[in-house]
Design an enzyme around this catalytic site. Structure first.
Site, PDB file in Angstrom:
ATOM      1  N   ASP A  42       3.801  11.282   9.758  1.00  0.00           N
ATOM      2  CA  ASP A  42       3.070  10.114   9.154  1.00  0.00           C
ATOM      3  C   ASP A  42       1.349  10.337   9.356  1.00  0.00           C
ATOM      4  OD1 ASP A  42       1.730   7.681   8.588  1.00  0.00           O
ATOM      5  OD2 ASP A  42       2.633   6.360  10.191  1.00  0.00           O
TER       6      ASP A  42
ATOM      7  N   GLU B 140       4.635  11.054   5.283  1.00  0.00           N
ATOM      8  CA  GLU B 140       4.302   9.451   4.990  1.00  0.00           C
ATOM      9  C   GLU B 140       2.707   9.359   4.917  1.00  0.00           C
ATOM     10  OE1 GLU B 140       4.299   5.299   7.250  1.00  0.00           O
ATOM     11  OE2 GLU B 140       5.973   6.780   7.687  1.00  0.00           O
TER      12      GLU B 140
ATOM     13  N   GLU C 219       3.758   1.221   2.642  1.00  0.00           N
ATOM     14  CA  GLU C 219       3.207   0.101   3.751  1.00  0.00           C
ATOM     15  C   GLU C 219       2.151  -0.757   3.266  1.00  0.00           C
ATOM     16  OE1 GLU C 219       0.850   1.599   7.363  1.00  0.00           O
ATOM     17  OE2 GLU C 219       2.650   3.244   6.798  1.00  0.00           O
TER      18      GLU C 219
ATOM     19  N   ASP D 248       6.920  -3.430   3.522  1.00  0.00           N
ATOM     20  CA  ASP D 248       6.908  -4.250   4.900  1.00  0.00           C
ATOM     21  C   ASP D 248       7.366  -5.551   4.352  1.00  0.00           C
ATOM     22  OD1 ASP D 248       6.241  -5.508   7.243  1.00  0.00           O
ATOM     23  OD2 ASP D 248       5.274  -3.750   7.804  1.00  0.00           O
TER      24      ASP D 248
END
Length: 383
Positions: free
Chosen positions: A179, A206, A232, A255
């Site tokens: 990430d 990510e 996200e 999310d």
């Protein structure tokens, strides 16, 4: 409002005149204190409605806004949506996933974040411990091994490649995702960092850069040799549609506490399925959000893997028995992994967890604000 370790939690309860209470959770990692008054306002639009008419109610909440709601509005609507699904399922005495067409899988695979152990041997030892205790075989961590703003970019790339090479040699039986936390402003850096990870076949790479320019994401994905994941920071099916049309993701990460709730999450997943793109939900929130995500994931045909956080503040024995410490005490029975998966609870209606309302009456709230890093010249950098 309550807290989980150092993170605030905004939980929403909706009561009905039939004596059923539904529960939901907002995304609230800033600005968390803006949500309660917004929820009070939205409740004025809910009072007297039939809670089982979820689509109708969510449409009403969306249309009450002159302009499409953003992060705060949709975070509040998300928790309301969760509570309505919980009420509807409890009214029928069934798990929420039964209202989604039933399950397409028997259990839901989860991965765990690893963020505080830069030494590869420490990471190996931690992963081995989590595997022995909970069965985790998939983990996520940051790819950065130095200060990317203060040191030469070439040094950053080499530090990452060298570290990941050692890590994967030590941990051949685990899958790792990386990430990048949208810290990179320039797409060419995002490309170089992702391709530095490519020889090690990561589970996914990510959100290396900001999410707003969908065409830039399409251009980035076309140059990468790793699966690119993002989502996200996107809010609705319309943004995800633009991302998918631009070819900007191999995996999407909506999310359920951000996009407007379970109803919108299902619509986003259906769009992604038409583009042959799987869904790996973003889930950094508390154990109630995990319960909602579990029901979505169990019924989603193009689900890939769910982000998971072990409840903080407690230790568990390897047989799953809780020790004397309390963990996420506002949930008395959080979903805990077994063999790296969350098991369903077919005999439990709604989300399948119990809320300790007496615990919620205690004042344990911790305000949280994002820590913004500074570049050497004094300007703020992305985080």
């Amino acid at each position: 409002m309550t807290c989980d370790r150092d993170r605030p939690r905004v939980l929403v309860a909706i009561d009905t005149d039939e004596g059923i209470t539904g529960w939901g959770e907002c995304y609230n990692h800033g600005p968390d204190r803006a949500l309660p008054p917004l929820l009070d306002y939205l409740f004025l639009q809910l009072e007297g409605e039939d809670p089982r008419r979820i689509e109708r109610i969510v449409q009403k909440l969306l249309m009450q806004s002159r302009f499409p709601p953003g992060a705060l509005g949709l975070a509040a609507i998300s928790a309301i949506d969760h509570a309505l699904w919980d009420i509807s399922a409890k009214a029928l005495g069934v798990p929420a996933y039964q209202l989604l067409g039933g399950t397409v899988r028997d259990r839901v695979r989860v991965y765990l974040g690893v963020y505080t152990a830069p030494d590869p041997k420490e990471v190996r030892d931690y992963c081995n411990q989590m595997n022995a205790q909970w069965g985790f075989t998939a983990f996520k961590m940051s790819p950065y091994r130095n200060d990317i703003h203060a040191e030469p970019w070439g040094k950053t790339l080499k530090a990452t490649a060298d570290w990941v090479e050692v890590l994967h040699a030590l941990c051949p039986d685990y899958e790792f995702a990386y990430d990048a936390h949208a810290k990179l402003f320039e797409p060419w850096q995002a490309e170089q960092l992702g391709n530095a990870l490519a020889p090690f076949n990561p589970m996914f790479y990510e959100e290396p850069m900001r999410p707003e320019n969908f065409e830039s994401w399409g251009a980035l994905k076309s140059k990468l040799r790793v699966p690119l994941a993002t989502g996200e920071s996107l809010y609705s099916r319309f943004e995800f549609l633009r991302l998918l049309q631009a070819g900007g993701a191999d995996i999407i990460q909506p999310d359920i506490c951000v996009v407007g709730g379970l109803l919108e999450m299902r619509k986003i997943a259906a769009l992604a399925e038409a583009f042959f793109v799987p869904v790996a939900p973003h889930n950094p929130m508390g154990p109630l959000a995990t319960a909602v995500n579990l029901h979505f994931s169990a019924a989603c045909p193009n689900f890939k893997i769910l982000e998971y956080r072990l409840p903080h503040g407690a230790a568990y024995h390897s047989d799953g028995m809780q020790t004397d410490d309390q963990s996420a005490a506002y949930i008395t029975d959080p979903y805990l992994p077994k063999d790296g998966h969350l098991e369903l609870r077919p005999d439990r209606p709604g989300w399948g967890v119990e809320i300790d309302e007496d615990y919620l009456k205690t004042d344990r709230y911790v305000h949280w604000e994002r820590k913004l890093p500074k570049r050497p010249d004094g300007s703020w950098s992305y985080t």
